[in-house]
Design a protein around this motif. Structure first.
Motif, PDB file in Angstrom:
ATOM      1  N   ASN A 143     -57.385  -6.865  61.769  1.00 51.44           N
ATOM      2  CA  ASN A 143     -57.269  -7.043  60.446  1.00 51.44           C
ATOM      3  C   ASN A 143     -55.860  -7.140  59.947  1.00 51.44           C
ATOM      4  OD1 ASN A 143     -59.986  -6.844  58.895  1.00 51.44           O
ATOM      5  ND2 ASN A 143     -60.273  -5.328  60.705  1.00 51.44           N
ATOM      6  N   TYR A 196     -50.306   0.004  52.184  1.00 53.09           N
ATOM      7  CA  TYR A 196     -51.062   0.884  51.180  1.00 53.09           C
ATOM      8  C   TYR A 196     -50.176   1.652  50.313  1.00 53.09           C
ATOM      9  CZ  TYR A 196     -55.379  -0.841  53.129  1.00 53.09           C
ATOM     10  OH  TYR A 196     -56.618  -1.378  53.849  1.00 53.09           O
ATOM     11  N   GLU A 199     -50.928   2.326  46.616  1.00 51.62           N
ATOM     12  CA  GLU A 199     -52.174   2.986  46.348  1.00 51.62           C
ATOM     13  C   GLU A 199     -52.018   4.729  46.763  1.00 51.62           C
ATOM     14  OE1 GLU A 199     -55.865   1.720  47.946  1.00 51.62           O
ATOM     15  OE2 GLU A 199     -56.819   3.428  47.150  1.00 51.62           O
ATOM     16  N   LYS A 537     -58.254   5.022  53.368  1.00 53.13           N
ATOM     17  CA  LYS A 537     -58.172   3.719  52.628  1.00 53.13           C
ATOM     18  C   LYS A 537     -58.634   2.543  53.484  1.00 53.13           C
ATOM     19  CE  LYS A 537     -55.151   6.329  49.334  1.00 53.13           C
ATOM     20  NZ  LYS A 537     -56.296   6.183  48.492  1.00 53.13           N
ATOM     21  N   ARG A 540     -62.067   2.806  54.360  1.00 54.47           N
ATOM     22  CA  ARG A 540     -63.039   2.195  53.188  1.00 54.47           C
ATOM     23  C   ARG A 540     -63.052   0.541  52.871  1.00 54.47           C
ATOM     24  NH1 ARG A 540     -59.327   2.763  48.113  1.00 54.47           N
ATOM     25  NH2 ARG A 540     -58.428   0.941  49.212  1.00 54.47           N
ATOM     26  N   ASP A 541     -61.826   0.131  53.238  1.00 59.20           N
ATOM     27  CA  ASP A 541     -61.655  -1.464  53.075  1.00 59.20           C
ATOM     28  C   ASP A 541     -62.310  -1.952  54.263  1.00 59.20           C
ATOM     29  OD1 ASP A 541     -60.356  -1.085  50.933  1.00 59.20           O
ATOM     30  OD2 ASP A 541     -58.379  -1.363  51.670  1.00 59.20           O
ATOM     31  N   LYS A 543     -65.170  -1.008  55.339  1.00 55.49           N
ATOM     32  CA  LYS A 543     -66.649  -0.819  54.857  1.00 55.49           C
ATOM     33  C   LYS A 543     -67.135   0.226  55.570  1.00 55.49           C
ATOM     34  CE  LYS A 543     -67.364  -4.543  51.724  1.00 55.49           C
ATOM     35  NZ  LYS A 543     -65.850  -4.536  51.345  1.00 55.49           N
ATOM     36  N   ASN A 546     -67.461   5.206  51.616  1.00 60.45           N
ATOM     37  CA  ASN A 546     -67.127   4.510  50.408  1.00 60.45           C
ATOM     38  C   ASN A 546     -66.618   5.556  49.648  1.00 60.45           C
ATOM     39  OD1 ASN A 546     -69.310   6.365  50.136  1.00 60.45           O
ATOM     40  ND2 ASN A 546     -70.752   4.925  49.683  1.00 60.45           N
ATOM     41  N   ASP A 548     -62.374   7.170  48.344  1.00 56.07           N
ATOM     42  CA  ASP A 548     -60.672   6.759  48.593  1.00 56.07           C
ATOM     43  C   ASP A 548     -59.938   7.788  49.252  1.00 56.07           C
ATOM     44  OD1 ASP A 548     -61.272   4.462  47.119  1.00 56.07           O
ATOM     45  OD2 ASP A 548     -61.398   5.392  45.278  1.00 56.07           O
TER      46      ASP A 548
END
Ligand SMILES: [Zn+2]
Ligand SMILES: [Zn+2]
Length: 854
Positions: A143, A196, A199, A537, A540-541, A543, A546, A548
């Motif tokens: 990724n 990130y 965020e 984070k 979460r991205d 998946k 779920n 933050d």
């Protein structure tokens, strides 16, 4: 005295056998309580650990008693340099060293009576754990969150490894305060934390974390708004992006300055006559403390850049005051309008070009103003020019508006053995080839040579491998991962620790996470506490979960000091918690650690304190053999225990354990003194409640004495402040009589007790509710003509000392009756006749006037 050794052993083994602290996913409210993953040092637990764990254990037990499904786990951060260093020194294998240390740690933790769910325990050096580090690395790579880049790195020759920035303290190695950190250029693996940054910064305010930690993270991430300006390197097409918050001064730029640590610098001087001097300069700068480089030193590196606005050619320097973390690590220097640049220009005889109106005779003019010498932007004021010039740059592809962060990508490569191998293979034909997921884990070999450099590189069996793509000869990556990778997701593994198919099951993780409270030291404010947020984070991205944020609430415990210095081996002021457990028992140590100071402040160790804690625990035990005489204190004891339940509950919920224990101790002293004056049923009930309140703090003895499993509830009907007050009132009368006898030397034949005039009761009640401290206002508001003189003096005295108003204000009738009820007690105490009389100028509500008659 009871046999604490027997009692504590008995309960510890019972807890272990019954597995009563094992957490299972169910329909109850969950509570995930976590302490920071410890590094199992060969020295075992120190007092700071003991304090940290008892703070957690008190809350875990309390929450269970309140019906929560509590996850309270423990594991070990068992990779890392210290084991490798210790192993080299003591010539045992890091694995053996680590596993011995863990065994010792567990034994010591169990002896403190900590209620961990041991079934979820693990150690990060086991392949069952670190295979998931490797799996995570592969997902990052897929990724575009992991990449390789050549970078100047901090390098400690004694550790023989690359150090992260936070491992460099004032230019020295964090483990070797006598070793200057050097620089080296190496291909390194990075995680893209910067993706990130925004965020990570924006979410901080939603967290219930200590303000100082949040501020440190904000500062670490370091956001600033400004303009990116593309300078070009003369005679090339190479662009050097420069970040500035003052593009209005762009016409005044007379030189560029690189941070010495900037990876471009060595490339620019390579093979030129400047190379040697530049290298020496870089080395010297890095050794200096990054933030306190007092002399503004710099060096020309033989290159020129081109100003995108006016095409002027300007020299390129490196200087020690430019930080790699700021902007792009390169700054444009405007000596006319920046004092630091001004001084630098004077020293190096560089041009000073004014572009904003203002006085620059003796120093730079840093304010705003109208532009001059700025081509078509002349006459514009700074504010407008900032926007117009940025727009112009953007239109012409020479720059743009941007937000910059200080946060850098995370360098995770370590040239060390005792860590998780990075699952990468290098093939001459195929290049960088990730190890296929089905071939995980890449197991760390045990047979290596520890004598020099990275021991992992000495294992031919490990290094030489077939390329997974072309099956040709290839070699493995020999760098291992920063151990902060292990600790960035361990809290998630607890939710599903035995899973060998997946990192963790999504259902389990979404049930337990996020952590409800995370307890640990302040020293992790930036490193670990940013990394684990970053991982959450990313997961979460990807998946995998779920939510933050990994931890909603953070609690920093205070240090443990002795003689006003933090306990440490080097200071020679260590107190070994295990010695204390042997001498006084775990309960006494636990009580002491929680009693002396509030969990978030410094605890100053005091040898005599632990022995009074020991005496208290014994007092609790000795209460069980009380003899009954009467039931006269039933009501007051019941009132007091119910008040106590409220106080203790509130204090635990607010991490004020010491206040809980102070209240418990006060109650216990009273209870102990009056226990024989309580009926058996009431005694049994109150004693059981007291034990239950104490259970989270001293779990062994209270279990032995059969406390309840459920936290007691306050019965408000039984709280009677008036009756508690009565007793204090009567006691104060006795004290006062004794005091007067002593002062006057009179042995009275008779004692007269006067209660206050009746009007004062109402008057005091009103004064008690009054907020104003204004004498004139109060006089006006509360004046009663007939008592004017007395009222003036009462208001004066109450303003001076508000405690003149008692906590409880009864009525004249009640006080009078109360004294009559206790008349027998006074007569018994003083062996004289007592007369109680209504009304006296000298008496006040809660304060009788006393006359001794000869
Ligand atoms: Zn070192
Ligand atoms: Zn290949």
């Amino acid at each position: 005295m009871y046999d604490f050794k027997r009692v504590e052993k008995k309960w510890q083994s019972r807890w272990e056998k019954s597995r009563e602290f094992q957490a299972k996913e169910n329909k109850k409210n969950k509570f995930y309580l976590l302490e920071m993953l410890p590094y199992p040092s060969g020295y075992g637990l120190h007092m700071g650990h003991a304090r940290n764990y008892v703070i957690g254990d008190v809350l875990a037990r309390y929450k269970r008693m309140n019906g929560y499904n509590v996850l309270y786990p423990m594991a070990y951060d068992s990779f890392g340099l210290p084991a490798e260093n210790a192993a080299i020194k003591e010539k045992i294998h890091p694995k053996k060293y680590t596993e011995n240390s863990i065994k010792n740690f567990i034994r010591q933790q169990k002896s403190l009576g900590l209620s961990y769910d041991w079934s979820r325990s693990f150690a990060t050096h086991k392949k069952e754990y670190y295979r998931w580090d490797q799996w995570i690395f592969l997902q990052f790579l897929k990724n575009n969150l992991a990449y390789r880049k050549k970078a100047l790195v901090n390098y400690c020759p004694k550790c023989d490894t690359v150090l992260a920035n936070e491992q460099v303290i004032q230019g020295k190695c964090w483990r070797h305060s006598d070793i200057n950190v050097e620089i080296k250029e190496l291909e390194q693996w990075f995680f893209r934390t910067t993706k990130y940054a925004e965020e990570l910064l924006n979410n901080i305010d939603n967290l219930e974390w200590p303000r100082t930690v949040k501020d440190m993270q904000k500062n670490w991430i370091g956001e600033s708004e400004g303009t990116l300006v593309n300078f070009r390197l003369k005679d090339t097409n190479e662009i050097i992006p420069v970040f500035t918050t003052r593009p209005d001064t762009l016409y005044g730029v007379t030189f560029l300055v690189f941070s010495p640590e900037h990876s471009k610098v060595l490339e620019l001087v390579k093979g030129t006559k400047y190379e040697r001097e530049v290298r020496n300069f870089i080395q010297k700068t890095i050794i200096e403390n990054k933030y306190y480089r007092e002399d503004k030193e710099g060096l020309f590196i033989g290159k020129y850049a081109v100003n995108p606005l006016n095409s002027e050619e300007i020299p390129v320097y490196i200087a020690n005051f430019v930080l790699l973390e700021y902007g792009t690590g390169v700054v444009m220097s405007v000596p006319a309008h920046d004092q630091r640049d001004y001084e630098f220009a004077k020293r190096h005889v560089l041009k000073i070009k004014q572009v904003i109106e203002g006085d620059i005779k003796d120093c730079a003019y840093e304010g705003e103003g109208n532009l001059i010498n700025s081509g078509k932007f002349n006459g514009m004021n700074s504010r407008d020019a900032i926007n117009k010039i940025t727009e112009y740059l953007k239109r012409n592809k020479l720059g743009r508006k941007t937000t910059q962060y200080k946060l850098r990508d995370w360098l995770i490569s370590r040239q060390r053995y005792w860590g998780c191998p990075i699952p990468i293979i290098y093939c001459d034909r195929c290049g960088i080839v990730p190890v296929p997921e089905k071939n995980l884990p890449v197991v760390l070999p045990e047979k290596v040579n520890f004598r020099k450099g990275n021991p992992l590189a000495t294992s031919r069996k490990f290094v030489n491998v077939k390329c997974p793509k072309c099956k040709g000869k290839a070699r493995r990556e020999t760098d291992t991962m920063d151990t902060f990778v292990d600790s960035s997701w361990y809290l998630m593994r607890y939710c599903d620790p035995k899973n060998n198919k997946k990192l963790f099951d999504k259902k389990n993780i979404n049930y337990w996470m996020p952590v409800d409270i995370y307890i640990g030291g302040r020293e992790h404010s930036t490193g670990h506490l940013i990394y684990f947020r970053f991982f959450t984070k990313v997961f979460r991205d990807l998946k995998l979960l779920n939510f933050d944020e990994p931890a909603l609430r953070l609690f920093n415990q205070g240090d443990v000091n002795k003689n006003n210095i933090r306990m440490s081996k080097s200071k020679g002021n260590i107190v070994d918690p295990m010695e204390m457990v042997n001498q006084y028992g775990a309960d006494s140590l636990r009580f002491y650690l929680m009693f002396v100071s509030s969990p978030d402040s410094v605890l100053e160790w005091d040898d005599s304190g632990i022995s009074s804690s020991y005496n208290f625990v014994n007092k609790i035990y000795s209460l069980k053999s009380i003899k009954y005489e009467s039931s006269q204190k039933d009501r007051i004891i019941q009132s007091k225990i119910n008040s106590l339940i409220g106080t203790v509950t509130f204090a635990i919920e607010n991490f004020e354990y010491n206040k809980a224990l102070i209240a418990i101790m006060e109650f216990t002293n009273y209870f102990y003194k009056n226990a024989s004056l309580v009926s058996r049923d009431v005694f049994d009930d109150v004693y059981k409640k007291l034990l239950t309140l104490l259970h989270p703090f001293i779990p062994h003895i209270t279990s032995e004495l059969k406390c309840n499993n459920q936290w007691p509830k306050v019965n408000n009907k039984l709280i009677d402040k008036e009756i508690e007050f009565t007793e204090e009132f009567v006691q104060s009368v006795i004290n006062d009589i004794n005091e007067i006898k002593k002062l006057t030397g009179i042995s009275p034949r008779k004692i007269k007790l006067f209660v206050s005039d009746s009007w004062k009761y109402d008057f005091f009640k009103q004064l008690k509710k009054e907020d104003s401290k204004d004498f004139n206002y109060l006089i006006k508001k509360y004046m009663i003509k007939e008592y004017s003189k007395e009222i003036v003096s009462i208001i004066k005295s109450v303003l001076k000392n508000p405690r003149r108003i008692p906590e409880f204000i009864l009525t004249q009738e009640k006080e009078y009756n109360m004294l009559n009820d206790y008349k027998y007690l006074f007569e018994k105490e003083f062996n004289v006749s007592i007369e109680i009389i209504k009304g006296s100028e000298k008496a006040y509500p809660g304060k009788v006037a006393i006359v001794l008659e000869k």
